[in-house]
Design a protein around this motif. Structure first.
Motif, PDB file in Angstrom:
ATOM      1  N   PHE A   1       0.841  -1.193   0.000  1.00  0.00           N
ATOM      2  CA  PHE A   1       0.000   0.000   0.000  1.00  0.00           C
ATOM      3  C   PHE A   1       0.880   1.248   0.000  1.00  0.00           C
ATOM      4  O   PHE A   1       1.927   1.287   0.646  1.00  0.00           O
TER       5      PHE A   1
ATOM      6  N   GLU B   1      -8.651   0.845   8.583  1.00  0.00           N
ATOM      7  CA  GLU B   1      -7.897  -0.061   7.716  1.00  0.00           C
ATOM      8  C   GLU B   1      -6.842  -0.842   8.496  1.00  0.00           C
ATOM      9  O   GLU B   1      -6.678  -2.050   8.319  1.00  0.00           O
TER      10      GLU B   1
ATOM     11  N   ILE C   1      -3.313   4.808  -2.219  1.00  0.00           N
ATOM     12  CA  ILE C   1      -4.553   5.043  -1.475  1.00  0.00           C
ATOM     13  C   ILE C   1      -4.814   6.542  -1.429  1.00  0.00           C
ATOM     14  O   ILE C   1      -4.028   7.308  -0.869  1.00  0.00           O
TER      15      ILE C   1
ATOM     16  N   THR D   1     -10.477   6.759  -1.724  1.00  0.00           N
ATOM     17  CA  THR D   1     -10.468   5.288  -1.768  1.00  0.00           C
ATOM     18  C   THR D   1     -11.374   4.729  -0.677  1.00  0.00           C
ATOM     19  O   THR D   1     -11.136   4.957   0.515  1.00  0.00           O
TER      20      THR D   1
ATOM     21  N   TRP E   1     -10.175  -0.546  -0.833  1.00  0.00           N
ATOM     22  CA  TRP E   1      -8.921  -0.803  -0.127  1.00  0.00           C
ATOM     23  C   TRP E   1      -8.789  -2.279   0.212  1.00  0.00           C
ATOM     24  O   TRP E   1      -7.744  -2.894  -0.037  1.00  0.00           O
TER      25      TRP E   1
END
Length: 320
Positions: A108, A135, A307, A311, A316
């Motif tokens: 990421f 996340e 990201i 997003t 994600w």
């Protein structure tokens, strides 16, 4: 003996020689008068356990895999005559590193993470701290192993086996205090690619959960070259100037192993100069190949899923 026998129900069992040997020794160790007393006591007052050895078998299997990894290092020592410190130092303990070797790793790319009381000037590359927290909690709750950069290198070169790997990277160097707070909260790891020429004090980034790598020293200027996405200087500056910049950045950061190309701009010459400067890996962006890199893939074109502020969580999660 007078009177009637109290116990009138006979129990007959058959034992092998080995089983009889075990029984005889247990009777002796118990201090009881005879086998009948011992057997009655075991039947009436003790418990029978159904032991599940699956966890032990898995543990032994994992030890076997670790042994194979060590043998790979051993073979390299015999072939080269050298013991590489990183091979020994960077094989870290984790709760999910040896079950099934994943064939790819998701990387990421974030830029800035801001809190509600902070302003983020380039909102498109900013991420709300609350969304970032969600996340990271998902990674923690689902047993993903967030890699350190050396672990990433060992994984991609097929020297360690990892079940659920993910690499968290952050470009530029702004608003990372929030990043580190969330990583420490969930005990996850991240790597920041910092533009060393723009910062003097790195103490704010000191954390066991965060490490620094190069985003060049001073080549993060758009429009310097006429090619590429935004014309990063690494594309057209002289070899001497590029190497001086990369080496200065490495000196400041005490020899990091990874670099992120400014503006994701690179070409064949840039890759060769990155190698010449001593970097073991370099990263691109914009979600090429879904942010996934295969084991034994190109170490100098490592894909990242960028990201953005827009997003969604479902998108994600789809990168995983």
């Amino acid at each position: 003996m007078s009177g009637k026998r109290e116990r009138t129900n006979e129990l007959k069992i058959f034992l092998s020689d080995d089983e009889k040997y075990v029984l005889d020794n247990k009777v002796k160790a118990s201090g009881m008068r005879n086998k009948s007393e011992y057997i009655r006591h075991m039947i009436l007052y003790n418990y029978t356990y159904d032991v599940n050895y699956d966890e032990l078998r898995e543990y032994n299997r994992q030890l076997s895999i670790i042994g194979k990894n060590i043998n790979m290092i051993r073979e390299r020592i015999f072939k080269t005559g050298n013991i590489y410190q990183n091979d020994v130092k960077e094989i870290k303990e984790s709760n999910n590193t040896t079950k099934i070797n994943a064939s790819k790793v998701t990387t990421f790319l974030y830029h800035r993470v801001y809190d509600t009381n902070e302003k983020c000037t380039d909102i498109y590359i900013c991420k709300k701290k609350s969304a970032f927290d969600t996340e990271m909690k998902y990674l923690k709750d689902n047993n993903y192993l967030t890699l350190k950069m050396e672990e990433m290198y060992l994984f991609l070169t097929n020297k360690i086996q990892i079940e659920k790997p993910v690499l968290l990277t952050f470009d530029d160097g702004y608003l990372w205090k929030n990043v580190i707070e969330v990583l420490e909260k969930y005990d996850l790891y991240g790597s920041g690619f910092i533009i060393t020429g723009r910062f003097n004090d790195y103490s704010v980034y000191e954390s066991e959960n965060f490490e620094l790598h190069s985003h060049t020293n001073n080549m993060h200027t758009a429009g310097y070259c006429k090619s590429g996405l935004q014309g990063g200087g690494i594309l057209c500056k002289s070899e001497k100037d590029v190497l001086e910049d990369l080496n200065k950045s490495r000196d400041i950061l005490k020899n990091p192993i990874a670099l992120s190309y400014p503006f994701y701009d690179y070409n064949d010459r840039a890759i060769q100069l990155v190698k010449k400067a001593g970097f073991k890996m370099s990263f691109i962006g914009l979600g090429g190949k879904g942010g996934k890199t295969s084991v034994n893939g190109d170490l100098y074109k490592i894909s990242r899923a960028t990201i953005w502020d827009t997003t969604s969580f479902s998108k994600w999660k789809g990168y995983l």
